[in-house]
Write a protein that holds these residues in place. Structure first.
Motif, PDB file in Angstrom:
ATOM      1  N   ILE A   1      -1.808 -25.863 -24.023  1.00  0.00           N
ATOM      2  CA  ILE A   1      -0.714 -25.559 -24.885  1.00  0.00           C
ATOM      3  C   ILE A   1       0.409 -26.568 -24.965  1.00  0.00           C
ATOM      4  O   ILE A   1       0.572 -27.236 -24.079  1.00  0.00           O
ATOM      5  N   SER A   2       1.087 -26.746 -25.791  1.00  0.00           N
ATOM      6  CA  SER A   2       2.028 -27.785 -26.253  1.00  0.00           C
ATOM      7  C   SER A   2       3.399 -27.194 -26.349  1.00  0.00           C
ATOM      8  O   SER A   2       3.281 -26.255 -27.479  1.00  0.00           O
ATOM      9  N   VAL A   3       4.290 -27.517 -25.414  1.00  0.00           N
ATOM     10  CA  VAL A   3       5.768 -26.901 -25.807  1.00  0.00           C
ATOM     11  C   VAL A   3       6.578 -27.901 -26.178  1.00  0.00           C
ATOM     12  O   VAL A   3       6.876 -28.846 -25.206  1.00  0.00           O
ATOM     13  N   ILE A   4       7.465 -27.503 -27.092  1.00  0.00           N
ATOM     14  CA  ILE A   4       8.465 -28.510 -27.432  1.00  0.00           C
ATOM     15  C   ILE A   4       9.851 -27.757 -27.221  1.00  0.00           C
ATOM     16  O   ILE A   4      10.160 -26.843 -28.290  1.00  0.00           O
ATOM     17  N   PRO A   5      10.476 -27.832 -26.045  1.00  0.00           N
ATOM     18  CA  PRO A   5      11.619 -26.965 -25.782  1.00  0.00           C
ATOM     19  C   PRO A   5      12.591 -27.045 -26.888  1.00  0.00           C
ATOM     20  O   PRO A   5      13.481 -25.788 -27.052  1.00  0.00           O
ATOM     21  N   ASN A   6      13.045 -28.229 -27.451  1.00  0.00           N
ATOM     22  CA  ASN A   6      14.221 -28.341 -28.461  1.00  0.00           C
ATOM     23  C   ASN A   6      13.756 -28.271 -29.838  1.00  0.00           C
ATOM     24  O   ASN A   6      12.830 -29.171 -30.269  1.00  0.00           O
ATOM     25  N   SER A   7      13.897 -27.347 -30.638  1.00  0.00           N
ATOM     26  CA  SER A   7      13.655 -27.280 -31.977  1.00  0.00           C
ATOM     27  C   SER A   7      14.173 -28.197 -33.072  1.00  0.00           C
ATOM     28  O   SER A   7      13.557 -28.116 -33.895  1.00  0.00           O
TER      29      SER A   7
END
Length: 428
Positions: free
Chosen positions: A403-409
């Motif tokens: 799972i890869s998460v980029i907090p800031n869109s």
């Protein structure tokens, strides 16, 4: 970098061949080991991966899956959180940056190794230019009786102490000037030995071995291959000579080799240790030579094919992933994609994971504490997704999910592959 991967797989294959060689050197035809070294060279030089379900690496991956089956969930789902604070020139991250320094070191080492071999070859060729033709009726008659498509010269030199052959298209047999030209029996054996080298293009094979060791100069196992393969070229040639003249001449042939080695050692004392080991191996091999049997040839073919299939191929990804899906309790119907997924897609995927976790707790494979920690992690990612984060789920070659998460869109992520290296760029 591709060369390091080739070198690693080649090292594993070399270890296998060395073990086979140590166990069967005096029991199999010597050509067997030339074929095995040929497989090694192909594995080291050809950047093509042939997957096989019978590969050694397929077995390793399956074993790893069995050993990690009880903890497959924690190993397969990993949250990768990339900080949202990136400023100025630090906006771009290159995963393969460290490989650039290794590339420079590899190129420098390859050039240095190549220059060493080229300089040594040029030096020898300059010395060989001072050789003279041999005026001997026996030599002329022998050449007429052994014609080849390529023009073969037989010359003499006072700068060598043992016979040798050089050249590929126009080969030359160089004999020491101190050779006893009246001993026709020894001359016939020596010339036959050198002509076997010429017929088999052994000079070309040695150049190919040199090219391989220059490319993989950093790998000590490749240097082991270089030494042993050159030895096996001589052993195979010795075997052919014995077959031509008959087993009754083995003792005389061995004594002739000892005599030539004694002359060589007087001139090159720094090579005594290596030469001694090599000549001892040749003599023992000559004295133990027997006519190849049907079973010996069959065993040799099985070893070559089996070794190539097991160690020169790569893991069968489809077979591994299929086995993984059948045995994993945590598999879901979510389509794996590198693209960002929606809130509803992730929520459905998470519900399936939570159901699988609860099943693991009921079966006793997981503790409730571990399950609560994983569920809390998934719920945290769900809240990040709800707040505008970008979430993607990918799978590696073994079917394990990440799972890869980029907090800031506001950040954009792009991925590219160059020369086998993955580059991920994050920019605002």
């Amino acid at each position: 970098m591709e060369v390091f991967k080739l070198s690693f797989f080649g090292a594993v294959l070399i270890i296998a061949v060395v073990i086979i060689r140590a166990l069967t050197l005096h029991n199999l035809p010597k050509k067997t080991f030339l074929f095995l070294w040929g497989v090694v060279v192909c594995r080291l030089l050809i950047p093509i991966s042939v997957p096989s379900r019978f590969s050694f690496y397929t077995g390793l991956d399956r074993l790893k899956q069995v050993l990690t089956q009880t903890t497959a969930f924690t190993a397969s789902s990993e949250a990768i959180v990339i900080p949202s604070v990136v400023a100025g020139a630090e906006n771009t991250i290159y995963i393969g940056k460290a490989l650039s320094s290794f590339m420079v070191i590899w190129l420098v080492g390859m050039c240095a190794c190549s220059l060493f071999f080229i300089a040594a070859y040029i030096k020898c060729r300059r010395e060989f230019q001072f050789s003279l033709p041999i005026e001997s009726d026996f030599i002329a008659l022998w050449q007429r009786e052994h014609p080849l498509r390529r023009t073969v010269q037989i010359r003499q030199s006072d700068r060598i102490n043992a016979p040798l052959t050089y050249g590929v298209l126009c080969p030359t047999v160089l004999l020491p000037k101190s050779t006893d030209w009246t001993n026709e029996a020894d001359l016939r054996v020596i010339l036959t030995h050198e002509f076997v080298h010429i017929r088999r293009f052994d000079t070309l094979i040695k150049l190919l071995l040199t090219l391989t060791v220059c490319i993989h100069w950093f790998n000590p196992f490749v240097w082991v291959m270089y030494v042993l393969a050159n030895r096996d070229i001589e052993l195979s040639c010795d075997e052919t000579v014995v077959q031509i003249f008959g087993e009754t001449m083995k003792s005389a042939y061995a004594m002739m080799l000892i005599g030539m080695e004694e002359k060589k050692n007087k001139i090159t004392p720094l090579c005594n240790s290596f030469s001694k080991n090599a000549i001892e191996e040749r003599i023992v091999s000559i004295m133990k030579m027997k006519k190849a049997s049907f079973w010996g040839i069959s065993l040799a073919c099985v070893l070559v094919l089996g070794t190539a299939t097991a160690f020169a191929t790569s893991a069968n990804v489809e077979s591994i992933s299929g086995s993984h899906k059948n045995s994993s309790v945590l598999s879901t119907d979510l389509k794996i994609s590198k693209e960002a997924i929606s809130y509803d897609e992730y929520k459905a995927w998470m519900d399936n994971k939570i159901a699988a976790i609860q099943e693991m707790v009921r079966s006793g494979k997981w503790s409730q504490e571990t399950a609560d920690r994983e569920i809390e992690r998934y719920e945290q990612i769900l809240s990040e997704l709800e707040n505008g984060a970008r979430v993607s789920i990918t799978a590696d070659n073994n079917g394990k999910e990440k799972i890869s998460v980029i907090p800031n869109s506001d950040f954009e992520i792009s991925e590219s592959v160059q020369n086998g290296t993955n580059y991920i760029t994050i920019s605002d």
